[in-house]
Motif scaffolding. Structure first.
Motif, PDB file in Angstrom:
ATOM      1  N   LEU A  12       0.836  -1.201   0.000  1.00 28.16           N
ATOM      2  CA  LEU A  12       0.000   0.000   0.000  1.00 28.16           C
ATOM      3  C   LEU A  12       0.871   1.251   0.000  1.00 28.16           C
ATOM      4  CD1 LEU A  12      -2.698   1.501   0.249  1.00 28.16           C
ATOM      5  CD2 LEU A  12      -2.466   1.260   2.725  1.00 28.16           C
ATOM      6  N   ARG A  13       1.921   1.267   0.822  1.00 27.40           N
ATOM      7  CA  ARG A  13       2.843   2.408   0.866  1.00 27.40           C
ATOM      8  C   ARG A  13       3.468   2.641  -0.514  1.00 27.40           C
ATOM      9  NH1 ARG A  13       6.145   0.553   4.315  1.00 27.40           N
ATOM     10  NH2 ARG A  13       5.153   1.392   6.162  1.00 27.40           N
ATOM     11  N   ASP A  14       3.901   1.570  -1.157  1.00 31.21           N
ATOM     12  CA  ASP A  14       4.503   1.688  -2.491  1.00 31.21           C
ATOM     13  C   ASP A  14       3.515   2.261  -3.499  1.00 31.21           C
ATOM     14  OD1 ASP A  14       6.835   0.620  -1.453  1.00 31.21           O
ATOM     15  OD2 ASP A  14       6.484  -1.396  -2.262  1.00 31.21           O
ATOM     16  N   ALA A  19       1.507   6.754  -6.860  1.00 34.68           N
ATOM     17  CA  ALA A  19       0.445   7.708  -7.204  1.00 34.68           C
ATOM     18  C   ALA A  19       0.945   9.141  -7.057  1.00 34.68           C
ATOM     19  CB  ALA A  19      -0.779   7.480  -6.322  1.00 34.68           C
ATOM     20  N   ALA A  20       1.717   9.411  -6.004  1.00 34.36           N
ATOM     21  CA  ALA A  20       2.259  10.753  -5.802  1.00 34.36           C
ATOM     22  C   ALA A  20       3.238  11.118  -6.917  1.00 34.36           C
ATOM     23  CB  ALA A  20       2.947  10.853  -4.442  1.00 34.36           C
ATOM     24  N   ALA A  21       4.081  10.169  -7.309  1.00 31.48           N
ATOM     25  CA  ALA A  21       5.053  10.424  -8.374  1.00 31.48           C
ATOM     26  C   ALA A  21       4.355  10.722  -9.700  1.00 31.48           C
ATOM     27  CB  ALA A  21       5.991   9.224  -8.533  1.00 31.48           C
ATOM     28  N   ARG A  22       3.291   9.994  -9.997  1.00 33.01           N
ATOM     29  CA  ARG A  22       2.545  10.225 -11.241  1.00 33.01           C
ATOM     30  C   ARG A  22       1.812  11.566 -11.228  1.00 33.01           C
ATOM     31  NH1 ARG A  22      -0.445   4.590 -12.928  1.00 33.01           N
ATOM     32  NH2 ARG A  22       1.401   3.249 -12.828  1.00 33.01           N
ATOM     33  N   GLY A  23       1.500  12.070 -10.041  1.00 36.22           N
ATOM     34  CA  GLY A  23       0.743  13.309  -9.938  1.00 36.22           C
ATOM     35  C   GLY A  23       1.579  14.576  -9.882  1.00 36.22           C
ATOM     36  N   VAL A  24       2.897  14.446  -9.825  1.00 40.65           N
ATOM     37  CA  VAL A  24       3.756  15.633  -9.747  1.00 40.65           C
ATOM     38  C   VAL A  24       3.519  16.522 -10.958  1.00 40.65           C
ATOM     39  CG1 VAL A  24       6.152  16.438  -9.812  1.00 40.65           C
ATOM     40  CG2 VAL A  24       5.530  14.540  -8.342  1.00 40.65           C
ATOM     41  N   GLY A  25       3.278  17.813 -10.693  1.00 40.24           N
ATOM     42  CA  GLY A  25       3.077  18.776 -11.768  1.00 40.24           C
ATOM     43  C   GLY A  25       1.653  18.867 -12.285  1.00 40.24           C
ATOM     44  N   ARG A  83       7.047  12.310   5.934  1.00 39.60           N
ATOM     45  CA  ARG A  83       8.124  12.182   6.906  1.00 39.60           C
ATOM     46  C   ARG A  83       8.325  13.551   7.558  1.00 39.60           C
ATOM     47  NH1 ARG A  83      12.482   8.535   7.128  1.00 39.60           N
ATOM     48  NH2 ARG A  83      11.876   7.837   5.070  1.00 39.60           N
ATOM     49  N   GLY A  84       8.350  13.613   8.863  1.00 34.42           N
ATOM     50  CA  GLY A  84       8.497  14.873   9.566  1.00 34.42           C
ATOM     51  C   GLY A  84       7.179  15.577   9.833  1.00 34.42           C
ATOM     52  N   GLY A  85       6.055  14.988   9.407  1.00 37.13           N
ATOM     53  CA  GLY A  85       4.738  15.564   9.652  1.00 37.13           C
ATOM     54  C   GLY A  85       4.120  16.150   8.408  1.00 37.13           C
ATOM     55  N   GLY A  86       2.896  16.541   8.520  1.00 38.13           N
ATOM     56  CA  GLY A  86       2.166  17.122   7.389  1.00 38.13           C
ATOM     57  C   GLY A  86       1.358  16.092   6.648  1.00 38.13           C
ATOM     58  N   ASP A  87       0.273  16.562   6.033  1.00 35.23           N
ATOM     59  CA  ASP A  87      -0.609  15.687   5.268  1.00 35.23           C
ATOM     60  C   ASP A  87       0.089  15.181   4.020  1.00 35.23           C
ATOM     61  OD1 ASP A  87      -2.769  15.948   7.030  1.00 35.23           O
ATOM     62  OD2 ASP A  87      -3.453  17.768   6.031  1.00 35.23           O
ATOM     63  N   TRP A  88      -0.264  13.975   3.614  1.00 37.47           N
ATOM     64  CA  TRP A  88       0.235  13.400   2.379  1.00 37.47           C
ATOM     65  C   TRP A  88      -0.708  13.805   1.261  1.00 37.47           C
ATOM     66  CZ3 TRP A  88       4.568  11.225   0.854  1.00 37.47           C
ATOM     67  CH2 TRP A  88       4.594  10.580  -0.379  1.00 37.47           C
ATOM     68  N   THR A  89      -0.178  14.254   0.140  1.00 32.34           N
ATOM     69  CA  THR A  89      -1.014  14.591  -1.002  1.00 32.34           C
ATOM     70  C   THR A  89      -0.532  13.829  -2.221  1.00 32.34           C
ATOM     71  OG1 THR A  89       0.330  16.533  -1.542  1.00 32.34           O
ATOM     72  CG2 THR A  89      -1.601  16.905  -0.172  1.00 32.34           C
ATOM     73  N   VAL A  90      -1.459  13.544  -3.105  1.00 36.69           N
ATOM     74  CA  VAL A  90      -1.143  12.924  -4.384  1.00 36.69           C
ATOM     75  C   VAL A  90      -1.251  14.019  -5.423  1.00 36.69           C
ATOM     76  CG1 VAL A  90      -1.891  11.212  -6.091  1.00 36.69           C
ATOM     77  CG2 VAL A  90      -1.970  10.659  -3.650  1.00 36.69           C
ATOM     78  N   GLY A  91      -0.151  14.327  -6.076  1.00 38.30           N
ATOM     79  CA  GLY A  91      -0.134  15.389  -7.080  1.00 38.30           C
ATOM     80  C   GLY A  91       0.634  16.616  -6.628  1.00 38.30           C
ATOM     81  N   ARG A  92       1.287  16.534  -5.509  1.00 41.28           N
ATOM     82  CA  ARG A  92       2.011  17.689  -5.001  1.00 41.28           C
ATOM     83  C   ARG A  92       3.306  17.894  -5.797  1.00 41.28           C
ATOM     84  NH1 ARG A  92       6.111  15.726  -1.284  1.00 41.28           N
ATOM     85  NH2 ARG A  92       5.765  13.520  -0.977  1.00 41.28           N
ATOM     86  N   ALA A  93       3.719  19.136  -5.828  1.00 43.61           N
ATOM     87  CA  ALA A  93       5.014  19.442  -6.450  1.00 43.61           C
ATOM     88  C   ALA A  93       6.103  19.121  -5.446  1.00 43.61           C
ATOM     89  CB  ALA A  93       5.073  20.912  -6.856  1.00 43.61           C
ATOM     90  N   ARG A  94       7.120  18.431  -5.875  1.00 39.80           N
ATOM     91  CA  ARG A  94       8.235  18.123  -4.973  1.00 39.80           C
ATOM     92  C   ARG A  94       9.278  19.221  -5.070  1.00 39.80           C
ATOM     93  NH1 ARG A  94       8.814  11.785  -4.321  1.00 39.80           N
ATOM     94  NH2 ARG A  94       6.655  11.290  -4.610  1.00 39.80           N
ATOM     95  N   GLY A  95       9.890  19.452  -3.970  1.00 39.77           N
ATOM     96  CA  GLY A  95      10.929  20.466  -4.062  1.00 39.77           C
ATOM     97  C   GLY A  95      11.497  20.891  -2.819  1.00 39.77           C
TER      98      GLY A  95
END
Length: 95
Positions: A12-14, A19-25, A83-95
Protein backbone atom coordinates in the motif's frame (compact mmCIF):
# COMPACT_ATOMS: atom_id res chain seq x y z
CA UNK A 1 -2.44 -16.72 -2.03
CA UNK A 2 -0.96 -15.75 1.31
CA UNK A 3 1.24 -12.78 2.19
CA UNK A 4 2.50 -11.39 5.47
CA UNK A 5 0.46 -8.52 6.87
CA UNK A 6 3.59 -6.33 6.89
CA UNK A 7 4.04 -6.97 3.15
CA UNK A 8 0.42 -5.96 2.46
CA UNK A 9 0.96 -2.63 4.25
CA UNK A 10 4.29 -2.11 2.46
CA UNK A 11 2.55 -2.69 -0.90
CA UNK A 12 0.00 0.00 0.00
CA UNK A 13 2.84 2.41 0.87
CA UNK A 14 4.50 1.69 -2.49
CA UNK A 15 1.23 2.34 -4.35
CA UNK A 16 0.76 5.69 -2.57
CA UNK A 17 4.31 6.70 -3.49
CA UNK A 18 3.70 5.71 -7.12
CA UNK A 19 0.44 7.71 -7.20
CA UNK A 20 2.26 10.75 -5.80
CA UNK A 21 5.05 10.42 -8.37
CA UNK A 22 2.55 10.23 -11.24
CA UNK A 23 0.74 13.31 -9.94
CA UNK A 24 3.76 15.63 -9.75
CA UNK A 25 3.08 18.78 -11.77
CA UNK A 26 -0.63 18.07 -12.23
CA UNK A 27 -3.10 20.90 -11.67
CA UNK A 28 -5.20 18.86 -9.26
CA UNK A 29 -3.90 17.26 -6.09
CA UNK A 30 -5.63 15.08 -3.53
CA UNK A 31 -5.15 15.09 0.22
CA UNK A 32 -4.93 11.48 1.35
CA UNK A 33 -7.27 10.77 4.25
CA UNK A 34 -7.55 7.72 6.43
CA UNK A 35 -6.98 4.45 4.61
CA UNK A 36 -9.04 1.50 5.85
CA UNK A 37 -7.77 -2.01 5.16
CA UNK A 38 -9.74 -5.13 5.99
CA UNK A 39 -8.12 -8.54 5.88
CA UNK A 40 -8.88 -12.13 6.66
CA UNK A 41 -5.82 -13.26 8.59
CA UNK A 42 -4.56 -16.56 9.89
CA UNK A 43 -2.35 -16.55 12.97
CA UNK A 44 0.45 -19.10 12.81
CA UNK A 45 3.04 -20.05 15.34
CA UNK A 46 6.45 -19.05 14.03
CA UNK A 47 9.92 -19.35 15.47
CA UNK A 48 10.84 -16.17 13.53
CA UNK A 49 8.12 -13.97 15.05
CA UNK A 50 9.22 -12.19 18.22
CA UNK A 51 5.89 -12.75 19.98
CA UNK A 52 5.63 -16.33 18.74
CA UNK A 53 2.88 -15.68 16.16
CA UNK A 54 2.81 -14.11 12.72
CA UNK A 55 -0.26 -12.78 10.86
CA UNK A 56 -0.75 -13.92 7.26
CA UNK A 57 -3.30 -12.33 4.95
CA UNK A 58 -5.28 -15.04 3.18
CA UNK A 59 -7.25 -14.65 -0.02
CA UNK A 60 -10.89 -15.66 -0.29
CA UNK A 61 -9.86 -18.83 -2.14
CA UNK A 62 -7.34 -19.87 0.49
CA UNK A 63 -9.67 -18.97 3.35
CA UNK A 64 -12.07 -21.73 2.33
CA UNK A 65 -9.34 -24.30 2.86
CA UNK A 66 -8.54 -22.99 6.36
CA UNK A 67 -10.71 -23.84 9.31
CA UNK A 68 -13.07 -20.98 10.18
CA UNK A 69 -11.90 -20.99 13.79
CA UNK A 70 -8.35 -20.15 12.75
CA UNK A 71 -9.07 -17.11 10.57
CA UNK A 72 -9.84 -13.66 11.92
CA UNK A 73 -11.10 -10.45 10.33
CA UNK A 74 -8.80 -7.51 11.00
CA UNK A 75 -9.47 -3.89 10.09
CA UNK A 76 -6.56 -1.46 10.13
CA UNK A 77 -6.94 2.30 9.79
CA UNK A 78 -3.82 4.16 8.59
CA UNK A 79 -3.36 7.92 8.31
CA UNK A 80 -0.59 8.57 5.75
CA UNK A 81 1.75 11.39 6.78
CA UNK A 82 4.82 12.91 5.22
CA UNK A 83 8.12 12.18 6.91
CA UNK A 84 8.50 14.87 9.57
CA UNK A 85 4.74 15.56 9.65
CA UNK A 86 2.17 17.12 7.39
CA UNK A 87 -0.61 15.69 5.27
CA UNK A 88 0.24 13.40 2.38
CA UNK A 89 -1.01 14.59 -1.00
CA UNK A 90 -1.14 12.92 -4.38
CA UNK A 91 -0.13 15.39 -7.08
CA UNK A 92 2.01 17.69 -5.00
CA UNK A 93 5.01 19.44 -6.45
CA UNK A 94 8.24 18.12 -4.97
CA UNK A 95 10.93 20.47 -4.06
Amino acid sequence: MEIELADAVAALRDELLEAAARGVGQDVEFKVGAVELEFAVELRKSAEAKAGFKAWVVSAEARGAVEQGRTHRVTISLQPRQRGGGDWTVGRARG
